[in-house]
Motif scaffolding. Structure first.
Motif, mmCIF file in Angstrom:
data_model
loop_
_atom_site.group_PDB
_atom_site.id
_atom_site.type_symbol
_atom_site.label_atom_id
_atom_site.label_comp_id
_atom_site.label_asym_id
_atom_site.label_seq_id
_atom_site.Cartn_x
_atom_site.Cartn_y
_atom_site.Cartn_z
ATOM 1 N N ILE A 228 0.835 -1.209 0.000
ATOM 2 C CA ILE A 228 0.000 0.000 0.000
ATOM 3 C C ILE A 228 0.870 1.259 0.000
ATOM 4 O O ILE A 228 0.645 2.187 -0.781
ATOM 5 C CB ILE A 228 -0.938 0.015 1.225
ATOM 6 C CG1 ILE A 228 -1.942 -1.126 1.141
ATOM 7 C CG2 ILE A 228 -1.677 1.348 1.310
ATOM 8 C CD1 ILE A 228 -2.769 -1.299 2.395
ATOM 9 N N THR A 229 1.865 1.287 0.883
ATOM 10 C CA THR A 229 2.714 2.476 0.977
ATOM 11 C C THR A 229 3.456 2.726 -0.330
ATOM 12 O O THR A 229 3.640 3.881 -0.743
ATOM 13 C CB THR A 229 3.703 2.338 2.148
ATOM 14 O OG1 THR A 229 2.988 2.017 3.355
ATOM 15 C CG2 THR A 229 4.489 3.623 2.353
ATOM 16 N N GLY A 230 3.851 1.652 -1.003
ATOM 17 C CA GLY A 230 4.497 1.801 -2.303
ATOM 18 C C GLY A 230 3.605 2.504 -3.304
ATOM 19 O O GLY A 230 4.057 3.382 -4.055
ATOM 20 N N HIS A 231 2.326 2.132 -3.315
ATOM 21 C CA HIS A 231 1.375 2.810 -4.214
ATOM 22 C C HIS A 231 1.212 4.273 -3.821
ATOM 23 O O HIS A 231 1.197 5.164 -4.686
ATOM 24 C CB HIS A 231 0.017 2.110 -4.171
ATOM 25 C CG HIS A 231 -0.031 0.812 -4.907
ATOM 26 N ND1 HIS A 231 0.247 0.703 -6.254
ATOM 27 C CD2 HIS A 231 -0.341 -0.448 -4.488
ATOM 28 C CE1 HIS A 231 0.119 -0.565 -6.638
ATOM 29 N NE2 HIS A 231 -0.235 -1.278 -5.575
ATOM 30 N N LEU A 232 1.075 4.541 -2.527
ATOM 31 C CA LEU A 232 0.842 5.905 -2.063
ATOM 32 C C LEU A 232 2.044 6.809 -2.320
ATOM 33 O O LEU A 232 1.882 8.017 -2.528
ATOM 34 C CB LEU A 232 0.490 5.894 -0.573
ATOM 35 C CG LEU A 232 -0.801 5.138 -0.217
ATOM 36 C CD1 LEU A 232 -1.007 5.127 1.290
ATOM 37 C CD2 LEU A 232 -2.007 5.745 -0.928
#
Length: 254
Positions: A228-232
């Protein structure tokens, strides 16, 4: 939904939720009561540790915990007053005074040697790590065990460092590191940068992330946090965790 539409949605929801009105019903209100770094750090760790379940109940129990500590958490810890607490008194759900005492013994040792948790984090060079929160917890757990005769207590901090999402510690780090002057306090900006933070992930945030196409993994674990953090970070590389507010707000609507 296109990537531009998704970013617009996230930006809109983040701006809506990340406001002074958010503070009154959130555990972030408790470390914000203090001005000294030690009190802010200790309150952030302790209140985030019990921040699971119903938000109203969490805030009630955080308030009660600070009352138990005479609303002076650093002094209460440093003076060792916690040793007089009855072990079986409940703090929050499955967290009891015996767990609080375990936690405070270890924190007392940290503060006696390093002065602040920030300096402890600097000493262990957590900013050099790809996953600084997990490094920090690993080092704190060592101190907790040493101060408690080798015993561990997963109710204080997770012990399964390899897999845990570290939701509550990542939330505490959001409070300590982000510094936009709205909700989060930014007292650790010289320890970590907001770009190094990871999303505080629980089941509800995971469900919302899947709905938005930000998560494919079925288990809300460390790998899911990374995904998720990678996408954000594609949308806000300098401050991906601003979207914690967006995921909270969107989740309330779904």
């Amino acid at each position: 939904m296109t990537e531009n539409d998704l970013r617009e949605l996230l930006d809109t929801e983040a701006a809506r939720i990340n406001s002074p009105a958010f503070i009154a019903d959130d555990p972030v209100q408790f470390p914000r009561r203090f001005s000294s770094l030690q009190d802010i750090e200790i309150t952030s760790l302790l209140t985030s540790a019990i921040a699971w379940g119903n938000r109203k109940m969490i805030c009630r129990d955080c308030d009660r915990l600070l009352t138990t500590m005479d609303n002076s958490p650093y002094r209460f810890m440093a003076d060792g007053d916690f040793e007089d607490l009855p072990d079986d008194a409940n703090v929050h759900r499955t967290f009891f005074n015996r767990d609080l005492k375990h936690f405070l013994r270890g924190l007392r040792a940290i503060y006696e040697r390093y002065g602040t948790l920030a300096d402890f984090a600097r000493y262990h060079r957590i900013a050099d790590e790809e996953y600084p929160a997990w490094k920090l917890v690993d080092e704190i757990n060592r101190q907790l065990a040493a101060a408690n005769g080798g015993a561990t207590d997963s109710r204080c901090l997770p012990l399964n460092i390899k897999n845990t999402a570290l939701k509550r510690v990542n939330m505490a780090l959001r409070w300590l590191v982000r510094d936009d002057g709205i909700v989060d306090m930014g007292v650790w900006r010289d320890v970590l940068s907001p770009s190094q933070l990871y999303i505080p992930l629980d089941v509800h945030v995971a469900d919302t992330a899947r709905e938005l196409g930000l998560l494919t993994r079925s288990t809300p674990d460390r790998k899911a946090v990374t995904e998720i953090t990678g996408h954000l970070r594609r949308f806000r590389h300098d401050d991906p965790v601003i979207y914690d507010y967006a995921l909270f707000g969107i989740g309330m609507k779904l």
